[in-house]
Design an enzyme around this catalytic site. Sequence first.
Site, PDB file in Angstrom:
ATOM      1  N   GLY A  42       0.748  -1.322  -0.031  1.00 31.55           N
ATOM      2  CA  GLY A  42      -0.037   0.044  -0.002  1.00 31.55           C
ATOM      3  C   GLY A  42       0.694   1.317  -0.035  1.00 31.55           C
ATOM      4  O   GLY A  42       0.437   2.221   0.639  1.00 31.55           O
ATOM      5  N   SER A  45       0.066   5.612  -2.062  1.00 31.28           N
ATOM      6  CA  SER A  45      -0.424   6.912  -1.662  1.00 31.28           C
ATOM      7  C   SER A  45      -0.188   6.727  -0.287  1.00 31.28           C
ATOM      8  O   SER A  45      -0.129   5.930   0.511  1.00 31.28           O
ATOM      9  CB  SER A  45      -1.833   7.073  -2.179  1.00 31.28           C
ATOM     10  N   GLY A  48       1.289   4.750   3.462  1.00 27.26           N
ATOM     11  CA  GLY A  48       2.213   4.032   2.761  1.00 27.26           C
ATOM     12  C   GLY A  48       3.292   4.633   1.982  1.00 27.26           C
ATOM     13  O   GLY A  48       4.487   4.206   2.262  1.00 27.26           O
ATOM     14  N   LEU A  95      -3.662  -8.034  -3.299  1.00 26.51           N
ATOM     15  CA  LEU A  95      -3.578  -8.640  -1.956  1.00 26.51           C
ATOM     16  C   LEU A  95      -5.059  -9.394  -1.801  1.00 26.51           C
ATOM     17  O   LEU A  95      -5.224 -10.283  -1.142  1.00 26.51           O
ATOM     18  CB  LEU A  95      -3.647  -7.538  -0.893  1.00 26.51           C
ATOM     19  N   ASN A 121       0.597  -2.625   5.382  1.00 23.61           N
ATOM     20  CA  ASN A 121      -0.040  -1.376   5.578  1.00 23.61           C
ATOM     21  C   ASN A 121      -1.121  -1.119   4.651  1.00 23.61           C
ATOM     22  O   ASN A 121      -2.197  -0.558   4.956  1.00 23.61           O
ATOM     23  CB  ASN A 121       0.988  -0.426   4.972  1.00 23.61           C
ATOM     24  N   TYR A 200     -24.922  -7.171   5.054  1.00 23.85           N
ATOM     25  CA  TYR A 200     -23.640  -6.491   4.857  1.00 23.85           C
ATOM     26  C   TYR A 200     -23.685  -5.255   5.458  1.00 23.85           C
ATOM     27  O   TYR A 200     -24.493  -4.143   5.103  1.00 23.85           O
ATOM     28  CB  TYR A 200     -23.028  -6.338   3.655  1.00 23.85           C
TER      29      TYR A 200
END
Length: 333
Positions: A42, A45, A48, A95, A121, A200
């Site tokens: 990450g 930006s 990170g 990821l 991160n 959700y």
Amino acid sequence: MLETVKYLIGSTGPSGFGSKSTADQVTDQCPDLRFITAIITGATSGIGAETAKVLGKRGARLVLPARNLKAAEDTKARIVSEFPESEIIVMSLDLSSLNSVRKFAFEFESLNLPLNLLINNAGKFSYNHSISEDGIEMSFATNYLGHFLLTKLLLSNMIRTAKTTGVQGRIVNVSSNIHSWFSGDLITYLGLITKNKCEYDSTRAYALSKLANVLHTKELSYRLEVMNANVTVNCVHPGIVRTRLTRDREGFITDLVFFLASKFLKSIPQAAATTCYVATHPRLVNVTGKYFSDCNEASTSKLGSNSNEAARIWTASENMVNFQGIKDTFCSI
């Protein structure tokens, strides 16, 4: 109330740093990092990217895995323009995909590089319900499970590097105080939101993924100590900061919330401070399994300190990354 006042005025804690400290300031006394290889997820930006810049300034060799390779190359270019001697390697990694994590780990190992520092991160806040290619709710897949597998696959290298060099390896998991917002049964809720869109809740799902980061830290620390490995793992809350984490939803409501909370927001350099402190500071040698906020040790939620829950989610995670079936995992834990 007192803690809020301390935060707002930037009062320092036992570490000598506080909420107003920057990543540059907390690494002023760190050892020379020219012999350190660090992987930072990450880093395209926000926190990170600032973490990468500061560690690059201190001499660390950086490996920047990213889904968006152009953004990672842009980060690399910015760091090199400021610190021309920086050594930076950009690699592909999504990821949310377990296959991509495996491919990255294989490609990294093929470089025959040591690994001293792993900073997990990268983060995603999924406002809308979505499922990863592996059949897992997207926030959990990206924020936690991908990092769980990444750490698992790179751990042997880290242990070997620490043994060969005598330099203690460090793993830093970036979580959030939002982890304390989750209550209930982790595995049951994950199964529910994975299989049922109607159930959700984006904030609760994000809190679940960040709680999983905290529990991962606790269980991994225990396992590393049992192995007598010269590697530590700690967890951090970077603070409240507006980053690209909100990129899925921009508009009046989001802008208004951040305006009202502006007094509590950190700058990017301040938000990266705790990560950089835990990753580099000499006083944290042999410190492991802890949670840090504003560059000082802090307390997790009651659930986040539960050893049984940490072991339980570890077992569930092993099942998921070993493709034993999401449905079977939820039924068996």
